[in-house]
Design an enzyme around this catalytic site. Structure first.
Site, short mmCIF file in Angstrom:
data_model
loop_
_atom_site.label_atom_id
_atom_site.label_comp_id
_atom_site.label_asym_id
_atom_site.label_seq_id
_atom_site.Cartn_x
_atom_site.Cartn_y
_atom_site.Cartn_z
CB CYS A 32 -0.96 0.03 1.18
SG CYS A 32 -2.39 1.09 0.81
CB CYS A 61 -4.60 3.57 0.02
SG CYS A 61 -5.00 3.39 1.78
CE LYS A 84 -8.03 -1.86 4.08
NZ LYS A 84 -6.62 -1.50 3.92
NE ARG A 87 -6.94 3.72 8.89
CZ ARG A 87 -8.12 4.10 8.45
NH1 ARG A 87 -8.67 5.22 8.91
NH2 ARG A 87 -8.74 3.38 7.55
NE ARG A 101 -6.81 4.24 4.95
CZ ARG A 101 -5.79 5.10 4.98
NH1 ARG A 101 -5.70 6.09 4.11
NH2 ARG A 101 -4.85 4.99 5.91
CE LYS A 133 -7.51 -4.57 6.69
NZ LYS A 133 -6.44 -3.82 6.09
CE1 TYR A 182 -1.26 -6.90 13.79
CE2 TYR A 182 -3.67 -7.03 13.68
CZ TYR A 182 -2.47 -6.51 13.22
OH TYR A 182 -2.48 -5.59 12.20
#
Ligand code: PBG
Ligand code: ZN
Length: 328
Positions: A121, A131, A198, A208, A220, A251, A317
């Site tokens: 990106c 982006c 997304k 971010r 966005r 996502k 994560y």
């Protein structure tokens, strides 16, 4: 009681319960998102993502080595440039001495078996934090955006990434990246994973923070999908299949399980990924800290729901913790 009323006989034992899943979670289904910064010796905790940190290239062995020993199979790299000169077209994105390209090379050398994906990106590298490349009126200028993103993807593939994963949501970038890979002899050497569906989500906040990629103005919403847009998500998935994506991604994950299920039907012959994003992770951790539930139980429940909906690959994560939990 009718014979057909009794279901409990089928799942009274932990083993028979495990047989109720069409697919069980394995270590190879987990891809770990990691943040690489341009101070080579950095190890800086990210407060909004408890347990996650920004790492410098020189610290990768200390960070990733123990995880590889526990069975880590894949990572996805995010660059966090802190000292570079950002500009309108994200020039630092494919700096050969930037953190991502150096990390690809270091990880390939250290762990030849580890699968290395790279997020592609521009937002971490543009002066405006969007982006893509912008027109004078601050709208997206689609053609130079796609051309620049394809160039960055190609640079990561040339540096040795096994997979490039564009998260920008510019129309047409999958075709352009696939073309660039093929024309440069990498068509059979690099996987193209598309962040196809997304959504413009409130759940990217901690990311971010971590990546320093918040837009400096606006939002966005003109490129990421509206959360209610099932039809657009379905069209994006079908388009990216036609344009040459090797893996389709949805996502965020948990609020979009219906989209994951749709993707499994629309692209039945592709691996299907989902991204349990930073805000989902932070939410699960915060709930556990507040005593709402047990962390491990909740983490399993979220990931099991994604697999049940049809995912074969999960970016999370929680990967380091799952490497332990799946051994217990
Ligand atoms: C950059 C990018 C974002 C995420 C992955 N790649 C943030 C965004 O689109 O604003 C989000 C990942 C996360 O929240 O964990 N385009
Ligand atoms: Zn971006």
């Amino acid at each position: 009681m009718d014979i057909s009323s009794i279901l409990q006989g089928g799942y009274q034992h932990p083993l028979s319960r495990s047989w109720q899943a069409k697919r069980n979670i394995t270590k190879s289904m987990l891809m770990y998102p990691i943040f690489i910064t341009d101070d080579p010796n950095a190890h800086v905790e990210i407060p909004s993502l408890p347990g996650q940190a920004r790492w410098g290239v020189n610290k990768l062995e200390e960070f990733i080595g123990p995880l590889v020993k526990k069975g880590l199979k894949s990572v996805i790299l995010f660059g966090v440039p802190l000292t570079c000169e950002k500009d309108g077209s994200g020039t630092p994105a494919d700096d050969p001495n930037g953190p991502v390209i150096l990390a690809i090379k270091r990880l390939r050398a250290l762990y030849p078996e580890l699968y290395i994906a790279c997020d592609v990106c521009l937002c971490e590298y543009t002066s405006h934090g969007h982006c893509g490349v912008l027109n004078d009126d601050n709208t997206i200028n689609i053609e130079p955006s796609v051309a620049r993103i394809a160039q960055v993807a190609l640079s990561y593939a040339q540096a040795g990434a096994h997979c490039v994963a564009p998260s920008d949501m510019m129309d047409g970038r999958i075709k352009a990246i696939k073309r660039a890979l093929i024309d440069n002899g990498l068509g059979n050497k690099c996987t193209l994973m598309s962040y196809s569906a997304k959504f413009a989500s409130a759940l990217y906040g901690p990311f971010r923070d971590a990546a320093g990629s918040a837009p400096s103005f606006g939002n966005r919403k003109c490129y990421q999908l509206p959360p209610a847009a099932k039809g657009l998500a379905r069209r994006a998935i079908q388009r990216d299949v036609v344009e040459g994506a090797d893996i389709i991604m949805v996502k965020p994950a948990l609020p979009y399980l219906d989209i994951i299920q749709d993707a499994a039907v629309l692209a039945p012959d592709h691996p299907l990924a989902c991204y349990q994003v930073s805000g989902e992770y932070a939410m699960v951790v915060a709930g556990a800290r507040a005593g709402v539930y047990d962390l491990r139980t909740m983490a399993f429940e979220t990931v099991e729901s994604m697999v049940r909906a049809g995912c074969t690959l999960i970016l999370t994560y929680f990967t380091p913790q799952f490497l332990d939990w799946l051994d217990e």
